[in-house]
Motif scaffolding. Structure first.
Motif, PDB file in Angstrom:
ATOM      1  N   UNK A 125       0.798  -1.229   0.000  1.00  8.66           N
ATOM      2  CA  UNK A 125       0.000   0.000   0.000  1.00  8.66           C
ATOM      3  C   UNK A 125       0.824   1.268   0.000  1.00  8.66           C
ATOM      4  N   UNK A 126       1.790   1.366   0.852  1.00  5.89           N
ATOM      5  CA  UNK A 126       2.564   2.616   0.875  1.00  5.89           C
ATOM      6  C   UNK A 126       3.914   2.397   1.550  1.00  5.89           C
ATOM      7  N   UNK A 127       4.565   3.502   1.901  1.00  7.62           N
ATOM      8  CA  UNK A 127       5.892   3.474   2.529  1.00  7.62           C
ATOM      9  C   UNK A 127       6.983   2.971   1.591  1.00  7.62           C
ATOM     10  N   UNK A 128       6.785   3.145   0.298  1.00  5.58           N
ATOM     11  CA  UNK A 128       7.802   2.732  -0.661  1.00  5.58           C
ATOM     12  C   UNK A 128       8.866   3.810  -0.812  1.00  5.58           C
ATOM     13  N   UNK A 129      10.130   3.378  -0.793  1.00  3.77           N
ATOM     14  CA  UNK A 129      11.253   4.253  -1.097  1.00  3.77           C
ATOM     15  C   UNK A 129      11.890   3.800  -2.413  1.00  3.77           C
ATOM     16  N   UNK A 130      12.714   4.668  -2.998  1.00  3.24           N
ATOM     17  CA  UNK A 130      13.349   4.329  -4.271  1.00  3.24           C
ATOM     18  C   UNK A 130      14.090   3.004  -4.155  1.00  3.24           C
ATOM     19  N   UNK A 131      13.705   2.004  -4.946  1.00  2.00           N
ATOM     20  CA  UNK A 131      14.366   0.697  -4.856  1.00  2.00           C
ATOM     21  C   UNK A 131      15.812   0.757  -5.336  1.00  2.00           C
ATOM     22  N   UNK A 132      16.679   0.053  -4.637  1.00  2.00           N
ATOM     23  CA  UNK A 132      18.076  -0.055  -5.067  1.00  2.00           C
ATOM     24  C   UNK A 132      18.171  -1.069  -6.212  1.00  2.00           C
ATOM     25  N   UNK A 133      19.169  -0.896  -7.044  1.00  2.00           N
ATOM     26  CA  UNK A 133      19.355  -1.813  -8.167  1.00  2.00           C
ATOM     27  C   UNK A 133      19.553  -3.250  -7.690  1.00  2.00           C
ATOM     28  N   UNK A 134      20.083  -3.409  -6.476  1.00  2.00           N
ATOM     29  CA  UNK A 134      20.380  -4.750  -5.958  1.00  2.00           C
ATOM     30  C   UNK A 134      19.124  -5.597  -5.756  1.00  2.00           C
ATOM     31  N   UNK A 135      17.964  -4.966  -5.611  1.00  2.00           N
ATOM     32  CA  UNK A 135      16.739  -5.756  -5.428  1.00  2.00           C
ATOM     33  C   UNK A 135      15.581  -5.295  -6.320  1.00  2.00           C
ATOM     34  N   UNK A 136      15.856  -4.398  -7.251  1.00  2.00           N
ATOM     35  CA  UNK A 136      14.774  -3.861  -8.081  1.00  2.00           C
ATOM     36  C   UNK A 136      14.090  -4.950  -8.903  1.00  2.00           C
ATOM     37  N   UNK A 137      14.830  -6.009  -9.251  1.00  4.16           N
ATOM     38  CA  UNK A 137      14.241  -7.077 -10.070  1.00  4.16           C
ATOM     39  C   UNK A 137      13.423  -8.061  -9.251  1.00  4.16           C
TER      40      UNK A 137
END
Length: 402
Positions: free
Chosen positions: A317-329
């Motif tokens: 639902x919320x509290x998302x921060x910019x994902x790091x490349x290490x786990x974006x996939x």
């Protein structure tokens, strides 16, 4: 591109983000959010008057709530999703106009003429044009026109409505609604379209919004407890268990339930993260044997937590921060959450999340057992309230941690 956003306490220099959001919000997303809010106010002019004449349309109500929720801090950062919301808003406005006109005929009412200086519904397929229109309705323009006090009260009311919308969305997903909540949202959004505006009236609406928020929290609690039972005091494991894994963050209990159902028998352990911790206390969720505990710290620690988590991650639902490349996939979003280039799950089909979890190494071994407690919700606390009061009076309890 011009930007002004000050809806969260982390805002730049405590005054407002003007170049790029501290949360990671781009000026383009900020501008599209401002335009979407402008569109919702336009829609609510018709929906509010229809409500006053005894008519409503559930599609209008649900869309308004979801779109409001999507503009909250740390929820949706995806430009394409906001363009999609604006496209949906065009058809929702047509529904609202039709609803209003039918209600007028039934009540022998006289139609009002509404002025909408920015034609937000035109050329919604052209993102550049949407951005140009959005720049005409950014918050800074209202501050310049109305002054900091009136514009500030407008925004305080708007942010209160976003909070109401977040709770109402969760409750609606679980089948609980109160039409008086939708009616207030439309009334308040309609008021925000009017000029001039009175500070005392705005304060009164802000206070009313607080009252409506409490009612919305009440129906959300009813939705949770009627679906999953009242939370009970529960020991929650916070050290990893050997095996493949999925972490679920955010606040959506239905998404967590579906993940648990869809991972049964697949040798995948499910963990909560962040504010989902409390889910470990609900009988209807804790019954799943592969629901093994909680991983990581608070939502603001997620970039470090998710970097170390050897499985798939779902932001509900919320509290998302910019994902790091290490786990974006291996991070996914659902509901109103979004980030550019992050896979979004529709209709609670979590097969992509499960596939990603199975492809990751998982935890190699059981870590030494560590536990914390959760589940001290109002039903559990009130059941022993008399004893607690006696212990406070006796000096045996001196601190409460919330």
């Amino acid at each position: 591109m011009n930007m002004f956003c000050y809806q969260c306490e982390q805002t730049a220099k405590g005054a407002g983000c003007t170049a790029f959001g501290v949360c990671g919000k781009s000026p383009e997303v900020s501008t599209l959010q401002d335009l979407l809010l402008y569109a919702l106010k336009d829609i609510s002019r018709y929906a509010h008057r229809a409500y006053e004449m005894g008519s409503r349309d559930k599609d209008i109500d649900v869309f308004t709530v979801k779109a409001l929720f999507a503009t909250l801090t740390n929820v949706n950062f995806d430009e394409k999703r906001f363009q999609s919301y604006l496209k949906q808003a065009v058809s929702i406005k047509q529904k609202a106009i039709a609803l209003y006109e039918i209600a007028l005929k039934k009540n022998a009412g006289k139609a009002e003429a509404f002025d909408c200086p920015v034609k937000w519904w035109e050329n919604v397929d052209d993102e550049n044009e949407l951005l140009a229109k959005g720049e005409q309705v950014i918050i800074q323009k209202r501050i310049d026109e109305l002054g900091e006090d009136v514009a500030g009260l407008q925004e305080l009311l708007t942010y209160g409505l976003k909070g109401v919308a977040a709770y109402a969305d969760h409750a609606q997903i679980l089948g609980r609604e109160d039409t008086t909540i939708y009616a207030f949202i439309h009334k308040a959004l309609d008021y925000l379209t009017r000029r001039p505006q009175n500070a005392d009236e705005l304060v009164a609406l802000v206070l009313e919004c607080g009252k409506v928020n409490l009612r919305t929290m009440e129906i959300l609690d009813e939705a949770h407890t009627s679906t999953y039972g009242h939370p009970v005091p529960t020991k929650v494991r916070i050290s990893p268990v050997k095996g493949k894994c999925i972490a679920v963050s955010g606040h959506d209990l239905r998404d967590l339930e579906e993940i648990l159902k869809q991972t049964e028998g697949k040798d995948i352990n499910v963990y909560t993260h962040g504010e989902m911790l409390a889910c470990n206390g609900y009988p209807g969720l804790k019954k799943y044997k592969h629901f093994v505990g909680h991983f990581g710290g608070a939502w603001q620690d997620q970039r470090q937590d998710f970097d170390k988590f050897p499985g798939a991650i779902l932001m509900t639902t919320n509290c998302l921060q910019k994902p790091k490349d290490s786990y974006k996939n291996r991070i996914f979003t659902s509901g109103v959450v979004g980030w550019d280039d992050v896979t979004h799950i529709e209709d609670r089909d979590f097969s992509a999340v499960i596939k990603a979890a199975l492809e990751q190494p998982g935890f190699a071994k059981d870590e030494p057992e560590k536990y914390i407690m959760t589940g001290f919700a109002h039903n559990a606390v009130m059941g022993v309230a008399g004893k607690v009061v006696d212990l406070v009076k006796a000096g045996k309890i001196r601190h409460f941690f919330l």
